[in-house]
Design an enzyme around this catalytic site. Structure first.
Site, short mmCIF file in Angstrom:
data_model
loop_
_atom_site.label_atom_id
_atom_site.label_comp_id
_atom_site.label_asym_id
_atom_site.label_seq_id
_atom_site.Cartn_x
_atom_site.Cartn_y
_atom_site.Cartn_z
N LYS A 202 59.60 97.58 72.24
CA LYS A 202 58.99 97.32 72.92
C LYS A 202 59.77 96.13 73.67
O LYS A 202 59.59 95.04 73.84
CB LYS A 202 57.64 98.02 73.58
CG LYS A 202 56.99 98.28 74.85
CD LYS A 202 55.36 97.97 74.70
CE LYS A 202 54.73 98.21 76.56
NZ LYS A 202 54.03 98.68 76.51
N SER B 207 51.62 102.16 78.88
CA SER B 207 52.59 102.06 79.09
C SER B 207 53.63 101.58 77.85
O SER B 207 54.79 101.78 78.78
CB SER B 207 53.01 100.33 79.62
OG SER B 207 51.99 99.72 78.45
N SER C 83 47.76 101.84 75.28
CA SER C 83 49.27 102.60 76.08
C SER C 83 50.61 102.65 74.67
O SER C 83 51.39 102.48 75.21
CB SER C 83 49.98 100.65 76.62
OG SER C 83 49.41 100.66 77.79
#
Length: 481
Positions: free
Chosen positions: A74, A149, A173
């Site tokens: 990420k 997210s 997330s």
């Protein structure tokens, strides 16, 4: 059941080299990611160099379980010499001068970094539509969101761009995207993984997590990235093999708490999936016990007061001077601050900064922030009390399957999709999401939550569940190994 172990066997037997494996994944990303938009930065040169180093280690017979295994990160984990953007215009040109502890631990294990993944800007969002680099598509249906997210982290693994990915979990997330994309993902206990080098959203909630197809892979990866860190005072670490120590043990006698009031209003197909999952746990010897979980709407309100407050403080550092985007037209210092932050942050980030500054204002502090912190303590105590009766609590990971892009641009509607995942972050507890069924031909996930630092119970329970009931139906053809 482990993709990592399958790849390890291929690498060790000489069936494929780390360089060849890396080239396969890089080619797939370049060919197929145009329609998904999961990768922000492809690290081709760096990945091939790391793969060459891994091959040398394998040739010398000194490899570990993760040597030569590809991974995607990420894009809020700092990677030395590689752009780290947090999916924001504010950090579009930021190249980290150091590695986060998470990425360093992966490198130290010989893993190959394929690239950096799309996400909601500064990890603020539940749909991955709030990215400076564009929305991410769900590989199961390109018209739908992958969740957020960590939407890029979920979409990339679901599409077969890597066997495993890292994400962060502040309010669900990694778990909500896993539910939307048919994956397994875990948020470990707060403090078990380091936040050093992880771009901050809400520091008392943020925790690094992992997404993969199999719970065993998730456990292996969490063992790799967890542990004490001298640069993060909140990181207490966990003992070696904490996440994998009990994977082979059966779960007979484990007690799972269920609050029926959290399930009765779900869509029928999700209720059916939940019912079947609980029946399957019973067949494995677990006991299902009725419990009462604290009001989830209160948890949601608490979360959306405290996290914007922490975000407002954390994002104050982006001023257009020290690093990050700088507006070129500003005529004085005040204008530089204002224009740089106005242009550099997206709409959702600015919304949360404004909420945070409002609840921290002296006139509102006691009415909002203080009360939310008090409620957080009460809810944490209530949840911990439940664990005197049960080993784990089961809930859905999301109230729905993946929805279409644009369906939940209203902020409150989007925030409600976190309703089942937020309690684990409020209380700092470990939680794992895993696929349990389908609704409208799209995957849906269940979630188990345990007492702090009982992470190994969760990985044990889901590994045993997947061992007996399989997850092949949740793996898209292009992601099969």
């Amino acid at each position: 059941m482990s993709y990592i172990k399958k790849l390890r066997a291929r690498l060790d037997s000489g069936e494929i080299s780390a360089v060849e494996l890396t080239k396969e994944y890089l080619a797939k990303i370049k060919e197929q990611d145009k329609r998904i938009n999961s990768v922000i930065t492809l690290c081709e040169a760096e990945a091939l160099k790391e793969a060459e180093d891994a091959d040398a280690i394998i040739s010398a017979g000194k490899q570990g379980l993760l040597t030569g295994i590809p991974i995607l990160h990420k894009d809020l984990f700092c990677t030395k010499g590689i752009r780290t953007t947090a999916a924001s215009k504010m950090l579009d040109n930021f190249v980290a001068p150091y590695d986060s502890t998470v990425t360093k631990n992966c490198k130290d294990q010989g893993m190959v970094t394929l690239g950096k993944l799309n996400m909601d800007e500064f990890a603020m969002g539940s749909t991955n539509e709030y990215s400076y680099y564009g929305a991410v598509s769900n590989p199961w249906d390109l018209e739908r969101v992958p969740g957020g997210s960590s939407g890029g982290s979920a979409a990339a693994v679901a599409a077969g761009f890597a066997p495993i990915s890292t994400g962060s979990d502040t309010g669900g997330s990694v778990r909500q995207p896993a539910s939307f994309c048919g994956l397994t993902a875990m948020k470990p206990s707060y403090g078990s993984t380091s936040r050093f080098g992880m771009v901050a959203f809400a520091s008392s909630f943020d925790q690094a997590g992992v997404l993969g197809h199999y719970a065993e892979d998730v456990a292996i990866m969490l063992d790799a990235i967890a542990g004490e860190c001298e640069f993060d005072s909140t990181c207490v670490g966990v003992k070696q093999n904490h996440f994998t120590q009990d994977l082979e043990k059966d779960i007979s006698g484990k007690v799972i708490g269920v609050d029926e009031s959290l399930i009765k209003d779900l869509p029928a197909q999700i209720q059916e999936a939940v019912s079947k999952t609980l029946d399957n746990f019973k067949k494995l010897g677990a006991e299902i016990k009725s419990v009462k979980v604290p009001d989830l709407k209160e948890a949601l309100s608490t979360y959306y007061i405290i996290t914007p407050a922490e975000a407002a403080a954390n994002l104050a550092r982006y001023d257009g001077i020290r690093y990050g985007y700088r507006n070129p037209e500003a005529r004085d210092l005040d204008e530089l601050y204002r224009k740089s932050r106005t242009d550099g942050f997206g709409a959702e980030v600015k919304r949360r900064i404004m909420i945070g500054n409002y609840v921290l204002a002296s006139s509102q502090y006691d009415s909002y922030y203080n009360k939310a912190q008090q409620l957080r303590k009460v809810m944490t105590d209530q949840i911990n009390q439940i664990f005197t009766q049960v080993d784990a609590i089961f809930m859905p990971a999301s109230p729905s399957e993946a929805f279409k892009k644009g369906d939940k641009l209203d902020p409150v509607s989007a925030y409600l999709s976190d309703i089942y995942t937020i309690p684990a972050n409020i209380s700092g507890l470990p939680a794992i999401a895993f696929p349990i069924g389908f609704a409208n031909n799209l995957p849906v996930g269940g979630q188990l939550m345990a007492k702090a630092f009982n992470d190994n119970i969760l990985t044990q329970m889901v590994v045993q569940y997947q061992k007996h009931y399989g997850i092949e139906e949740f793996i898209l053809q292009q992601a099969r190994i």
